[in-house]
Design an enzyme around this catalytic site. Structure first.
Site, PDB file in Angstrom:
ATOM      1  N   GLY A  30      49.232 113.970  81.078  1.00  0.00           N
ATOM      2  CA  GLY A  30      50.330 114.717  81.663  1.00  0.00           C
ATOM      3  C   GLY A  30      51.689 114.222  81.229  1.00  0.00           C
ATOM      4  O   GLY A  30      51.817 113.397  80.333  1.00  0.00           O
ATOM      5  N   ASP A 141      42.295 101.326  79.612  1.00  0.00           N
ATOM      6  CA  ASP A 141      43.273 101.844  78.655  1.00  0.00           C
ATOM      7  C   ASP A 141      44.503 100.933  78.564  1.00  0.00           C
ATOM      8  O   ASP A 141      45.637 101.400  78.621  1.00  0.00           O
ATOM      9  CB  ASP A 141      43.680 103.268  79.047  1.00  0.00           C
ATOM     10  CG  ASP A 141      44.143 104.099  77.857  1.00  0.00           C
ATOM     11  OD1 ASP A 141      43.877 103.699  76.704  1.00  0.00           O
ATOM     12  OD2 ASP A 141      44.791 105.132  78.080  1.00  0.00           O
TER      13      ASP A 141
END
Length: 189
Positions: A30, A141
């Site tokens: 996003g 991540d």
């Protein structure tokens, strides 16, 4: 009340971000916008676009991430489950570690003492996630883009979009890999 996670309605976030007019960046999950809450604090709002999860899973993840607090983790302040899910974090004025390590201007380069302090802070944040949370949180991540720097260049681990929550009694093998190519979490190897 300061320190408590709040649920906002979409209209409040539109006001805080001036209708999402100040885009800070974006990624696979996003876009991020700068905003100002009613208490005058600067925030970064992440509008999630590729979740692939329902409201129940979103609220569960928000509940878990909203309760963890550590000096080296970005603090989740507000969430909104209306429409596209949105998360609001403390604003980090020095941006991402990536912008300082791989910037073309030489005046933006971090000195070695600061780099050492950043590395140490990241390690402390990861130890907290893996060893000190009720559920072990595997970030999945960790990369320079997901390490944000506060006003004093203190590192804050961000972007728990791929995080895997693992109970302390977890004993089975993990078979699905998560993360960014080149920055794959060692837990998956």
């Amino acid at each position: 009340m300061k320190g408590l996670l709040a649920a906002f309605v979409y209209r409040d976030l539109q006001i805080a971000t001036k209708i999402f007019s100040n885009k800070l960046g974006g990624g696979g999950f996003g876009s991020v916008f700068k905003g100002v809450l009613s208490d005058s604090s600067n925030v970064a709002l992440k509008r999630l676009e590729c979740l692939g999860q329902g409201e129940k899973q979103f609220r569960s993840k928000v509940s878990t991430i909203g309760t963890i607090q550590h000096v080296n983790l970005v603090r989740l302040r507000v969430f909104c489950a209306e429409g596209k899910n949105k998360l609001v974090y403390d604003y980090m004025p020095n941006g991402s570690l990536h912008s300082h390590l791989f910037h073309e201007k030489q005046d933006n380069v971090l000195n070695w003492k600061t780099r050492y302090q950043i590395a140490l802070g990241i390690a402390k944040g990861l130890v907290y996630l893996y060893e000190n949370c009720r559920e072990c949180i595997i970030h999945c991540d960790i990369k320079p883009e997901n390490i944000l720097l506060d006003a004093n260049f203190g590192p804050k681990i961000a972007d728990f979009g791929l995080a895997k929550l693992v109970g302390r009694d977890f004993s089975r093998v993990l078979t699905t890999m998560r993360g960014t190519r080149g920055y794959l979490a060692p837990e998956w190897l």
